[in-house]
Design a protein around this motif. Sequence first.
Motif, PDB file in Angstrom:
ATOM      1  N   THR A  82      89.052  53.663 -10.278  1.00  0.00           N
ATOM      2  CA  THR A  82      88.276  54.885 -10.475  1.00  0.00           C
ATOM      3  C   THR A  82      88.439  55.834  -9.297  1.00  0.00           C
ATOM      4  OG1 THR A  82      86.649  53.722 -11.840  1.00  0.00           O
ATOM      5  CG2 THR A  82      85.968  55.831 -10.886  1.00  0.00           C
ATOM      6  N   LEU A  83      88.371  55.301  -8.076  1.00  0.00           N
ATOM      7  CA  LEU A  83      88.514  56.152  -6.897  1.00  0.00           C
ATOM      8  C   LEU A  83      89.906  56.764  -6.809  1.00  0.00           C
ATOM      9  CD1 LEU A  83      86.582  54.546  -3.906  1.00  0.00           C
ATOM     10  CD2 LEU A  83      86.214  56.744  -4.994  1.00  0.00           C
ATOM     11  N   ALA A  84      90.903  56.006  -7.192  1.00  0.00           N
ATOM     12  CA  ALA A  84      92.266  56.537  -7.194  1.00  0.00           C
ATOM     13  C   ALA A  84      92.377  57.711  -8.173  1.00  0.00           C
ATOM     14  CB  ALA A  84      93.261  55.442  -7.557  1.00  0.00           C
ATOM     15  N   LYS A  85      91.745  57.580  -9.332  1.00  0.00           N
ATOM     16  CA  LYS A  85      91.769  58.661 -10.318  1.00  0.00           C
ATOM     17  C   LYS A  85      91.024  59.888  -9.795  1.00  0.00           C
ATOM     18  CE  LYS A  85      92.200  55.735 -14.455  1.00  0.00           C
ATOM     19  NZ  LYS A  85      93.235  56.420 -15.226  1.00  0.00           N
ATOM     20  N   LEU A  86      89.841  59.676  -9.218  1.00  0.00           N
ATOM     21  CA  LEU A  86      89.053  60.796  -8.705  1.00  0.00           C
ATOM     22  C   LEU A  86      89.768  61.499  -7.554  1.00  0.00           C
ATOM     23  CD1 LEU A  86      85.450  59.276  -8.731  1.00  0.00           C
ATOM     24  CD2 LEU A  86      86.370  61.005 -10.282  1.00  0.00           C
ATOM     25  N   ALA A  87      90.391  60.711  -6.680  1.00  0.00           N
ATOM     26  CA  ALA A  87      91.128  61.306  -5.557  1.00  0.00           C
ATOM     27  C   ALA A  87      92.294  62.145  -6.071  1.00  0.00           C
ATOM     28  CB  ALA A  87      91.630  60.202  -4.627  1.00  0.00           C
ATOM     29  N   GLY A  88      92.945  61.670  -7.125  1.00  0.00           N
ATOM     30  CA  GLY A  88      94.069  62.408  -7.689  1.00  0.00           C
ATOM     31  C   GLY A  88      93.639  63.649  -8.459  1.00  0.00           C
ATOM     32  N   LEU A  89      92.472  63.576  -9.121  1.00  0.00           N
ATOM     33  CA  LEU A  89      91.987  64.702  -9.922  1.00  0.00           C
ATOM     34  C   LEU A  89      91.334  65.781  -9.071  1.00  0.00           C
ATOM     35  CD1 LEU A  89      90.302  62.761 -12.878  1.00  0.00           C
ATOM     36  CD2 LEU A  89      92.343  64.183 -13.035  1.00  0.00           C
ATOM     37  N   GLN A  90      90.829  65.418  -7.915  1.00  0.00           N
ATOM     38  CA  GLN A  90      90.023  66.347  -7.105  1.00  0.00           C
ATOM     39  C   GLN A  90      90.684  67.713  -6.878  1.00  0.00           C
ATOM     40  OE1 GLN A  90      90.419  67.562  -3.853  1.00  0.00           O
ATOM     41  NE2 GLN A  90      88.381  68.467  -3.672  1.00  0.00           N
ATOM     42  N   PRO A  91      91.965  67.774  -6.479  1.00  0.00           N
ATOM     43  CA  PRO A  91      92.554  69.099  -6.230  1.00  0.00           C
ATOM     44  C   PRO A  91      92.538  70.011  -7.451  1.00  0.00           C
ATOM     45  CG  PRO A  91      93.900  67.374  -5.244  1.00  0.00           C
ATOM     46  CD  PRO A  91      92.898  66.688  -6.115  1.00  0.00           C
ATOM     47  N   GLU A  92      92.842  69.475  -8.622  1.00  0.00           N
ATOM     48  CA  GLU A  92      92.873  70.307  -9.827  1.00  0.00           C
ATOM     49  C   GLU A  92      91.467  70.706 -10.272  1.00  0.00           C
ATOM     50  OE1 GLU A  92      94.851  70.349 -14.311  1.00  0.00           O
ATOM     51  OE2 GLU A  92      95.397  68.803 -12.860  1.00  0.00           O
ATOM     52  N   LEU A  93      90.522  69.775 -10.179  1.00  0.00           N
ATOM     53  CA  LEU A  93      89.145  70.097 -10.550  1.00  0.00           C
ATOM     54  C   LEU A  93      88.559  71.129  -9.598  1.00  0.00           C
ATOM     55  CD1 LEU A  93      87.741  66.522 -11.354  1.00  0.00           C
ATOM     56  CD2 LEU A  93      88.662  68.213 -12.958  1.00  0.00           C
ATOM     57  N   ALA A  94      88.909  71.036  -8.318  1.00  0.00           N
ATOM     58  CA  ALA A  94      88.357  71.933  -7.307  1.00  0.00           C
ATOM     59  C   ALA A  94      88.757  73.386  -7.548  1.00  0.00           C
ATOM     60  CB  ALA A  94      88.798  71.488  -5.913  1.00  0.00           C
ATOM     61  N   THR A  95      89.916  73.606  -8.187  1.00  0.00           N
ATOM     62  CA  THR A  95      90.364  74.985  -8.440  1.00  0.00           C
ATOM     63  C   THR A  95      89.463  75.707  -9.442  1.00  0.00           C
ATOM     64  OG1 THR A  95      91.862  74.313 -10.235  1.00  0.00           O
ATOM     65  CG2 THR A  95      92.769  74.334  -7.985  1.00  0.00           C
ATOM     66  N   GLN A  96      88.647  74.944 -10.176  1.00  0.00           N
ATOM     67  CA  GLN A  96      87.774  75.544 -11.184  1.00  0.00           C
ATOM     68  C   GLN A  96      86.397  75.912 -10.628  1.00  0.00           C
ATOM     69  OE1 GLN A  96      87.897  73.328 -14.984  1.00  0.00           O
ATOM     70  NE2 GLN A  96      89.526  72.082 -14.100  1.00  0.00           N
ATOM     71  N   LEU A  97      86.196  75.658  -9.336  1.00  0.00           N
ATOM     72  CA  LEU A  97      84.879  75.857  -8.736  1.00  0.00           C
ATOM     73  C   LEU A  97      84.940  76.843  -7.572  1.00  0.00           C
ATOM     74  CD1 LEU A  97      83.934  72.079  -8.610  1.00  0.00           C
ATOM     75  CD2 LEU A  97      82.970  73.764 -10.193  1.00  0.00           C
ATOM     76  N   PRO A  98      83.914  77.666  -7.407  1.00  0.00           N
ATOM     77  CA  PRO A  98      83.888  78.586  -6.266  1.00  0.00           C
ATOM     78  C   PRO A  98      83.523  77.884  -4.960  1.00  0.00           C
ATOM     79  CG  PRO A  98      81.915  78.866  -7.603  1.00  0.00           C
ATOM     80  CD  PRO A  98      82.802  77.918  -8.342  1.00  0.00           C
ATOM     81  N   GLU A  99      82.801  76.757  -5.063  1.00  0.00           N
ATOM     82  CA  GLU A  99      82.418  75.982  -3.878  1.00  0.00           C
ATOM     83  C   GLU A  99      83.309  74.747  -3.749  1.00  0.00           C
ATOM     84  OE1 GLU A  99      78.885  78.097  -5.631  1.00  0.00           O
ATOM     85  OE2 GLU A  99      80.291  76.593  -6.384  1.00  0.00           O
ATOM     86  N   PRO A 100      83.312  74.107  -2.569  1.00  0.00           N
ATOM     87  CA  PRO A 100      84.116  72.888  -2.393  1.00  0.00           C
ATOM     88  C   PRO A 100      83.659  71.775  -3.333  1.00  0.00           C
ATOM     89  CG  PRO A 100      83.356  73.755  -0.274  1.00  0.00           C
ATOM     90  CD  PRO A 100      82.623  74.520  -1.334  1.00  0.00           C
ATOM     91  N   LEU A 101      84.565  70.855  -3.611  1.00  0.00           N
ATOM     92  CA  LEU A 101      84.262  69.682  -4.433  1.00  0.00           C
ATOM     93  C   LEU A 101      84.506  68.427  -3.602  1.00  0.00           C
ATOM     94  CD1 LEU A 101      83.618  68.281  -7.161  1.00  0.00           C
ATOM     95  CD2 LEU A 101      86.082  68.398  -7.659  1.00  0.00           C
ATOM     96  N   LYS A 102      83.463  67.609  -3.443  1.00  0.00           N
ATOM     97  CA  LYS A 102      83.565  66.361  -2.706  1.00  0.00           C
ATOM     98  C   LYS A 102      83.427  65.180  -3.661  1.00  0.00           C
ATOM     99  CE  LYS A 102      83.718  68.474   1.301  1.00  0.00           C
ATOM    100  NZ  LYS A 102      84.922  68.458   2.162  1.00  0.00           N
ATOM    101  N   VAL A 103      83.958  64.036  -3.256  1.00  0.00           N
ATOM    102  CA  VAL A 103      83.818  62.798  -4.010  1.00  0.00           C
ATOM    103  C   VAL A 103      83.078  61.799  -3.125  1.00  0.00           C
ATOM    104  CG1 VAL A 103      85.013  60.873  -5.133  1.00  0.00           C
ATOM    105  CG2 VAL A 103      85.939  63.206  -5.318  1.00  0.00           C
ATOM    106  N   TRP A 104      81.931  61.340  -3.588  1.00  0.00           N
ATOM    107  CA  TRP A 104      81.141  60.367  -2.826  1.00  0.00           C
ATOM    108  C   TRP A 104      81.314  58.974  -3.418  1.00  0.00           C
ATOM    109  CZ3 TRP A 104      75.588  62.304  -1.199  1.00  0.00           C
ATOM    110  CH2 TRP A 104      75.730  63.398  -0.336  1.00  0.00           C
ATOM    111  N   PHE A 105      81.781  58.058  -2.589  1.00  0.00           N
ATOM    112  CA  PHE A 105      81.843  56.649  -2.969  1.00  0.00           C
ATOM    113  C   PHE A 105      80.661  55.969  -2.292  1.00  0.00           C
ATOM    114  CE2 PHE A 105      83.416  52.337  -1.681  1.00  0.00           C
ATOM    115  CZ  PHE A 105      83.315  51.758  -2.928  1.00  0.00           C
ATOM    116  N   ILE A 106      79.685  55.555  -3.085  1.00  0.00           N
ATOM    117  CA  ILE A 106      78.450  54.972  -2.561  1.00  0.00           C
ATOM    118  C   ILE A 106      78.528  53.455  -2.694  1.00  0.00           C
ATOM    119  CG2 ILE A 106      75.938  54.941  -2.764  1.00  0.00           C
ATOM    120  CD1 ILE A 106      76.330  57.682  -4.316  1.00  0.00           C
ATOM    121  N   SER A 107      78.705  52.781  -1.572  1.00  0.00           N
ATOM    122  CA  SER A 107      78.804  51.318  -1.606  1.00  0.00           C
ATOM    123  C   SER A 107      77.416  50.710  -1.764  1.00  0.00           C
ATOM    124  CB  SER A 107      79.439  50.775  -0.323  1.00  0.00           C
ATOM    125  OG  SER A 107      79.292  49.356  -0.284  1.00  0.00           O
ATOM    126  N   VAL A 108      77.301  49.809  -2.735  1.00  0.00           N
ATOM    127  CA  VAL A 108      76.033  49.110  -2.975  1.00  0.00           C
ATOM    128  C   VAL A 108      76.104  47.681  -2.443  1.00  0.00           C
ATOM    129  CG1 VAL A 108      75.335  50.539  -4.924  1.00  0.00           C
ATOM    130  CG2 VAL A 108      76.830  48.589  -5.338  1.00  0.00           C
TER     131      VAL A 108
END
Length: 213
Positions: A82-108
């Motif tokens: 899942t993290l590999a997918k999110l890391a790969g998608l982040q640049p393309e998803l971020a282009t659709q937003l006016p603000e920065p896009l972060k990915v939080w991995f919350i370890s439980v």
Amino acid sequence: MFRNLAYLFLVLAALAGGVMLYQWSQLSAEPKQALVYPQPRVLADFQLTDQHGEMVNRQRLYGQWTLAFVGYTYCPDICPLTLAKLAGLQPELATQLPEPLKVWFISVDPKRDTTEKLNEYVSYFNQPAVIGMTAGHDQLFPFVRQLGLMYALSGSTDTDYLVDHSASVVLINPQGQLVAMFKPPLEVGKLPILDSEQMLADFPLVLRKLKAG
């Protein structure tokens, strides 16, 4: 001549109708693997620690969009995929937003996921927008529950115990409000892993619904 003009008007009307129908279908399109909450959910304050040893609280959510996911570094499958997918998608998803896009991995799994371990794990994905964090269960459990996610520790005393946890990814807006959830497809015999293509298709639809209010 008048017949030709009438024919031209009919063609133009048909084209206009087709454009309007297409626009309506785009506006009414629903995301297939995402849930948009009818009202943004305000998150109560929390206190975590990131992989650099810095405090993470609700203020860290302000001024950015955040995709948050719960897991642990010893997870054998769902978390790294899942993290590999999110890391790969982040640049393309971020282009659709006016603000920065972060990915939080919350370890439980704070017992094993130390600051050093989290830093090593997150660095492997080579994506600066991905941030790892954790806390004691007194902070983790209510925060994860606020996100509409869950986790449960195994009762095993083995050192290589597993942790059950949600596989969905939530979206938090720049006001620190929970606004949507992206769900993995559930298929018998397959791991619940986020579908990259479906998320790319759903993301603009989610943003459109949020903008429409």
